[in-house]
Write a protein that holds these residues in place. Structure first.
Motif, PDB file in Angstrom:
ATOM      1  N   ASP A 219      50.224  33.834  -1.142  1.00  0.00           N
ATOM      2  CA  ASP A 219      51.033  34.111   0.040  1.00  0.00           C
ATOM      3  C   ASP A 219      51.599  32.823   0.641  1.00  0.00           C
ATOM      4  N   SER A 220      51.775  31.829  -0.221  1.00  0.00           N
ATOM      5  CA  SER A 220      52.505  30.593   0.110  1.00  0.00           C
ATOM      6  C   SER A 220      51.824  29.706   1.156  1.00  0.00           C
ATOM      7  N   ILE A 221      50.498  29.707   1.192  1.00  0.00           N
ATOM      8  CA  ILE A 221      49.744  28.796   2.063  1.00  0.00           C
ATOM      9  C   ILE A 221      49.302  27.596   1.230  1.00  0.00           C
ATOM     10  N   LYS A 222      49.526  26.385   1.742  1.00  0.00           N
ATOM     11  CA  LYS A 222      49.052  25.187   1.058  1.00  0.00           C
ATOM     12  C   LYS A 222      47.634  24.907   1.538  1.00  0.00           C
ATOM     13  N   VAL A 223      46.678  25.029   0.623  1.00  0.00           N
ATOM     14  CA  VAL A 223      45.261  24.858   0.944  1.00  0.00           C
ATOM     15  C   VAL A 223      44.792  23.502   0.425  1.00  0.00           C
ATOM     16  N   PHE A 224      44.042  22.781   1.291  1.00  0.00           N
ATOM     17  CA  PHE A 224      43.502  21.477   0.927  1.00  0.00           C
ATOM     18  C   PHE A 224      42.001  21.583   0.687  1.00  0.00           C
ATOM     19  N   GLY A 225      41.498  20.719  -0.174  1.00  0.00           N
ATOM     20  CA  GLY A 225      40.071  20.732  -0.458  1.00  0.00           C
ATOM     21  C   GLY A 225      39.624  19.448  -1.130  1.00  0.00           C
ATOM     22  N   ASP A 226      38.338  19.381  -1.446  1.00  0.00           N
ATOM     23  CA  ASP A 226      37.754  18.229  -2.140  1.00  0.00           C
ATOM     24  C   ASP A 226      37.098  18.703  -3.426  1.00  0.00           C
ATOM     25  N   LEU A 227      37.412  18.025  -4.516  1.00  0.00           N
ATOM     26  CA  LEU A 227      36.847  18.343  -5.820  1.00  0.00           C
ATOM     27  C   LEU A 227      35.887  17.224  -6.235  1.00  0.00           C
ATOM     28  N   TYR A 228      34.642  17.614  -6.507  1.00  0.00           N
ATOM     29  CA  TYR A 228      33.627  16.692  -7.010  1.00  0.00           C
ATOM     30  C   TYR A 228      33.369  17.075  -8.462  1.00  0.00           C
ATOM     31  N   GLU A 229      33.964  16.332  -9.375  1.00  0.00           N
ATOM     32  CA  GLU A 229      33.883  16.676 -10.797  1.00  0.00           C
ATOM     33  C   GLU A 229      32.856  15.814 -11.512  1.00  0.00           C
ATOM     34  N   LEU A 230      31.869  16.478 -12.114  1.00  0.00           N
ATOM     35  CA  LEU A 230      30.877  15.790 -12.932  1.00  0.00           C
ATOM     36  C   LEU A 230      31.162  16.005 -14.410  1.00  0.00           C
ATOM     37  N   ASP A 231      31.412  17.269 -14.766  1.00  0.00           N
ATOM     38  CA  ASP A 231      31.620  17.638 -16.163  1.00  0.00           C
ATOM     39  C   ASP A 231      32.293  19.006 -16.170  1.00  0.00           C
ATOM     40  N   LYS A 232      33.455  19.105 -16.770  1.00  0.00           N
ATOM     41  CA  LYS A 232      34.191  20.372 -16.767  1.00  0.00           C
ATOM     42  C   LYS A 232      33.438  21.494 -17.479  1.00  0.00           C
ATOM     43  N   ASN A 233      32.463  21.134 -18.312  1.00  0.00           N
ATOM     44  CA  ASN A 233      31.679  22.158 -19.006  1.00  0.00           C
ATOM     45  C   ASN A 233      30.458  22.605 -18.197  1.00  0.00           C
ATOM     46  N   ALA A 234      30.179  21.887 -17.119  1.00  0.00           N
ATOM     47  CA  ALA A 234      29.030  22.233 -16.276  1.00  0.00           C
ATOM     48  C   ALA A 234      29.389  23.359 -15.305  1.00  0.00           C
ATOM     49  N   LYS A 235      28.380  23.876 -14.615  1.00  0.00           N
ATOM     50  CA  LYS A 235      28.605  24.934 -13.634  1.00  0.00           C
ATOM     51  C   LYS A 235      29.356  24.378 -12.423  1.00  0.00           C
ATOM     52  N   THR A 236      30.189  25.225 -11.835  1.00  0.00           N
ATOM     53  CA  THR A 236      30.971  24.832 -10.663  1.00  0.00           C
ATOM     54  C   THR A 236      30.683  25.771  -9.508  1.00  0.00           C
ATOM     55  N   ILE A 237      30.394  25.196  -8.341  1.00  0.00           N
ATOM     56  CA  ILE A 237      30.223  25.985  -7.122  1.00  0.00           C
ATOM     57  C   ILE A 237      31.469  25.839  -6.271  1.00  0.00           C
TER      58      ILE A 237
ATOM     59  N   HIS B 229      41.506  35.866   2.049  1.00  0.00           N
ATOM     60  CA  HIS B 229      41.094  36.211   0.680  1.00  0.00           C
ATOM     61  C   HIS B 229      41.949  35.448  -0.335  1.00  0.00           C
ATOM     62  N   SER B 230      43.240  35.288  -0.031  1.00  0.00           N
ATOM     63  CA  SER B 230      44.127  34.570  -0.964  1.00  0.00           C
ATOM     64  C   SER B 230      43.715  33.111  -1.101  1.00  0.00           C
ATOM     65  N   ASN B 231      43.101  32.550  -0.053  1.00  0.00           N
ATOM     66  CA  ASN B 231      42.651  31.154  -0.107  1.00  0.00           C
ATOM     67  C   ASN B 231      41.521  30.983  -1.108  1.00  0.00           C
ATOM     68  N   ILE B 232      40.527  31.875  -1.037  1.00  0.00           N
ATOM     69  CA  ILE B 232      39.378  31.713  -1.929  1.00  0.00           C
ATOM     70  C   ILE B 232      39.722  32.137  -3.361  1.00  0.00           C
ATOM     71  N   GLU B 233      40.602  33.107  -3.511  1.00  0.00           N
ATOM     72  CA  GLU B 233      41.033  33.468  -4.869  1.00  0.00           C
ATOM     73  C   GLU B 233      41.880  32.351  -5.458  1.00  0.00           C
ATOM     74  N   GLY B 234      42.676  31.704  -4.614  1.00  0.00           N
ATOM     75  CA  GLY B 234      43.464  30.562  -5.080  1.00  0.00           C
ATOM     76  C   GLY B 234      42.582  29.428  -5.551  1.00  0.00           C
ATOM     77  N   ALA B 235      41.432  29.232  -4.878  1.00  0.00           N
ATOM     78  CA  ALA B 235      40.482  28.189  -5.292  1.00  0.00           C
ATOM     79  C   ALA B 235      39.911  28.507  -6.670  1.00  0.00           C
ATOM     80  N   LEU B 236      39.590  29.772  -6.898  1.00  0.00           N
ATOM     81  CA  LEU B 236      39.083  30.185  -8.214  1.00  0.00           C
ATOM     82  C   LEU B 236      40.134  29.950  -9.286  1.00  0.00           C
ATOM     83  N   ASP B 237      41.364  30.327  -9.012  1.00  0.00           N
ATOM     84  CA  ASP B 237      42.442  30.120  -9.979  1.00  0.00           C
ATOM     85  C   ASP B 237      42.659  28.633 -10.250  1.00  0.00           C
ATOM     86  N   PHE B 238      42.550  27.810  -9.204  1.00  0.00           N
ATOM     87  CA  PHE B 238      42.726  26.365  -9.365  1.00  0.00           C
ATOM     88  C   PHE B 238      41.687  25.800 -10.330  1.00  0.00           C
ATOM     89  N   ILE B 239      40.435  26.212 -10.167  1.00  0.00           N
ATOM     90  CA  ILE B 239      39.359  25.716 -11.029  1.00  0.00           C
ATOM     91  C   ILE B 239      39.569  26.161 -12.475  1.00  0.00           C
TER      92      ILE B 239
END
Length: 262
Positions: free
Chosen positions: A41-59, A124-134
């Motif tokens: 729905d065209s909202i620009k969402v900001f966040g912080d990504l802490y990447e250890l290993d792309k094959n590891a679990k992500t919260i 809801h679009s914000n958290i689904e967008g986060a999932l899609d981003f990952i």
């Protein structure tokens, strides 16, 4: 000699004599990368990504109403990283300055007003967008949704909607009020296929709608827990907010995170 060292600390406050701010410690020591994405729905969402290993679990961490990722999860993120999880913590459009810091998503919306027709449910679009981003960023390990208050309800609904993309859901004090009437998670609790841990502090268990939701979750095979000491939302893991020991609650959360899928 001791006196000289004391004077040195006063004259040179930027040296190791002075403790660095907690926020900078967290971000620098774990190499947080600030990210952004555009929602459906065209909202620009900001966040912080802490990447250890792309094959590891992500919260994927989502904050409560009036809050923001850096403020709410300041002391929680380092513990999760130490456990080996990648972390994406976002500022949803519905938030603010509770627990300090500020909500970057809201700050970048001109003339923002919570009464402008954008609701908790719309986030809801914000958290689904986060999932899609990952997913689009190539993270292949398990993906765990972690919600606090209104975002806990949205996380349950998203887990029900996207079971093939989500492995677990942790819901701290899922909101049950009138502001959530169009996106209550109760129906999702009956059909949710992925493992769910639903947590509440004791003082919330006296409300009829909360009890009904809690019992519905248990009846459908989901894990539930009432923290011996607790406050609303994911802050039940933070001793300075609970004003008591949080080890038991952390043990429950850690055990759930480490459970292997059946």
């Amino acid at each position: 000699m001791k006196k000289s060292l004391y004077i040195l600390c006063i004259l040179m406050p930027l040296m190791s004599c002075q403790k660095k701010p907690e926020t900078n410690d967290v971000i620098k020591s774990n190499q947080a990368k600030e990210i952004s994405f555009i929602t459906s729905d065209s909202i620009k969402v900001f966040g912080d990504l802490y990447e250890l290993d792309k094959n590891a679990k992500t919260i994927l961490l989502f904050h409560q109403g009036g809050s923001n990722a850096r403020g709410e999860y300041l002391t929680i993120i380092p513990k999760l990283i130490k456990m080996g999880f990648n972390i994406l913590a976002i500022d949803q459009r519905v938030g603010g300055q509770v627990y300090g810091n500020y909500n970057r998503t809201i700050a970048n919306i001109p003339d923002y007003n919570f009464e402008d027709g954008y609701s908790y449910c719309d986030a809801h679009s914000n958290i689904e967008g986060a999932l899609d981003f990952i997913i689009e960023s190539g993270f292949t390990g398990e993906k765990i949704l972690w919600g606090s208050s209104y975002s806990a309800s949205l996380a349950i609904n998203l887990g029900n909607k996207r079971p093939n993309d989500i492995n677990k859901v942790i819901a701290f004090s899922p909101a049950t009020g009138n502001s959530m009437k169009n996106c209550l998670p109760n129906a999702s609790l009956e059909t949710l296929e992925v493992p769910l841990l639903l947590l509440r502090p004791p003082h919330e268990m006296g409300r009829e709608n909360v009890i009904a939701q809690f019992e519905l979750a248990k009846a459908n095979g989901h894990q539930t827990y009432v923290a011996k000491y607790g406050v609303h939302g994911a802050s039940m893991l933070v001793e300075s907010r609970v004003k008591n020991n949080t080890d038991q609650t952390w043990d429950v959360v850690t055990s759930f995170l480490e459970q292997k899928e059946q």
